[in-house]
Write an enzyme that holds these catalytic residues in place. Structure first.
Site: not given
Ligand code: NAD
Length: 349
Positions: A122, A66, A241, A55, A237, A79
């Protein structure tokens, strides 16, 4: 692709957030997760057909924006998605998204859709499809570390698709865990709120890490991961990070979506560029082995790939044809004479 008249083609079906929520309630959340998994699996099984590229990311101090394009030759999709971990402190979401499908033959868009909710679905459907393929036989307990926006979707997809019956929640913010536990009540899962990641992983055969922090974080240390577990690592991701201690990666069989993108963004950015990984589509088509034995640690190093979004949009397009849950959007200029764009503007005065 369609037999629509030119002016009908100029009206693009638009699925708003409101329509998406109505669609999910109409289909039923778990049925929709299962339906999405079917579409995603179908597209993973025709992987070589697709245009693929990592991406296109625009990074800033606080986050990333992105674009994720792909095409199967008949339909093109992309997207737009952001990732801003500090957004929640301002009352905004970490991840928001929208996406589009277009007819390759004419180049005309055929669907525009909200994808913030659809991305959560998804991602969860993909996680569960992969867990069903790689997790140890009989896996039914999942640790869910990171209880933010994605967490309930991840939990319910694992229930609907991968046989999970118990989720063990942990977040550094107890309010996030309380929110997730309350939301999951009544959905048929045993939900256990935990005070540490160590407590959450006790007895879990599947560990999902879904935290948001723009740093090389260590959500799981090497000694926390026992033989035979399946790790579904969602949160790492982006460059810089990650969530897992590198030692775990050296002990695990690593499965990825698209290596060219995962090596930039996934947990494996911590490894040498030639460290062996298996592409999940090859496991789904039987061209590569999945889990080799009960003691292997399998790791799905998920970053989210364009084809999953394409599948999700394809699913939504099929569903709205039956439900009419969309607005016809006046997105494309539609002059009577295709070469008289200026005349159309003048006549509108
Ligand atoms: P969000 O901010 O709503 O939730 C993240 C949670 O993680 C928060 O509640 C936070 O308190 C907690 N957190 C942070 N550090 C922590 C730690 N050390 N231990 C335990 N908990 C901790 O975010 P989200 O929308 O739920 O997304 C979560 C992650 O998933 C993001 O980094 C996002 O980029 C990633 N994501 C990946 C994909 C994929 O396809 N792989 C898709 C969507 C989101």
């Amino acid at each position: 692709m369609t037999s629509l008249t030119p002016s009908e083609k100029a009206l693009v079906p638009f699925v708003s957030v409101d329509h998406m929520m109505k669609l999910i309630h109409h289909v039923g959340l778990e049925d929709m997760l299962r339906g999405l998994a079917v579409y995603i699996e179908e597209d993973f099984k025709r992987w070589p057909l697709f245009d693929k590229t990592p991406r296109v990311a625009s990074h800033s101090e606080k986050g990333v924006i992105e674009l994720m394009p792909t095409s199967d030759g008949d339909v093109y999709g992309f997207k737009y998605v952001n990732g801003h971990p500090s957004n929640t402190a301002d009352g905004l979401q970490t991840v928001t998204a929208f996406g589009l499908l277009a007819d390759v033959a004419s180049g005309y868009p055929v669907l525009l859709s909200e994808m913030t909710i659809l991305t959560a679905l998804r991602t969860a459907a993909t996680s569960a499809l992969v867990a069903r393929t790689l997790a140890p036989k009989g896996a039914h307990v999942m640790a869910m570390i990171g209880n933010g926006a994605q967490s309930e979707f991840q939990s319910l997809a694992m229930k609907a698709i991968a046989g999970v019956t118990e989720v063990r929640l942990f977040d550094i913010d107890p309010a996030a865990t309380a929110k997730c536990a309350a939301n999951l009540a009544g959905h048929g899962l045993t939900v256990v709120s935990c005070k540490s990641a160590e407590e959450a992983i006790m007895g879990a055969q599947i560990i999902t890490t879904c935290t948001a922090d723009k740093q090389y974080a260590t959500i799981l240390t090497d000694n926390m991961v026992g033989a035979g577990v399946h790790i579904n690592a969602i949160g790492g991701d982006c460059p810089g990070k990650t969530e897992l201690a590198p030692a775990i990666l050296h002990r695990a069989g690593i499965f990825v979506e698209y290596p060219e993108q995962t090596r930039i963004e996934g947990e494996i950015q911590q490894l040498s560029p030639d460290h062996p990984v298996t592409e999940i589509w090859e496991v789904l088509t039987g061209q590569a082995k999945g889990r080799v034995d009960d003691t292997q640690i399998t790791l799905f190093d998920s970053v989210g790939f364009a084809i999953e979004d394409f599948s999700a949009l394809r699913y939504v397009r099929a569903q709205i044809a039956e439900t009419q849950l969309f607005h016809p959007l006046d997105l494309l200029a539609d002059p009577d004479d295709p070469r008289d764009l200026f005349g159309m503007l003048q006549r509108a005065q």
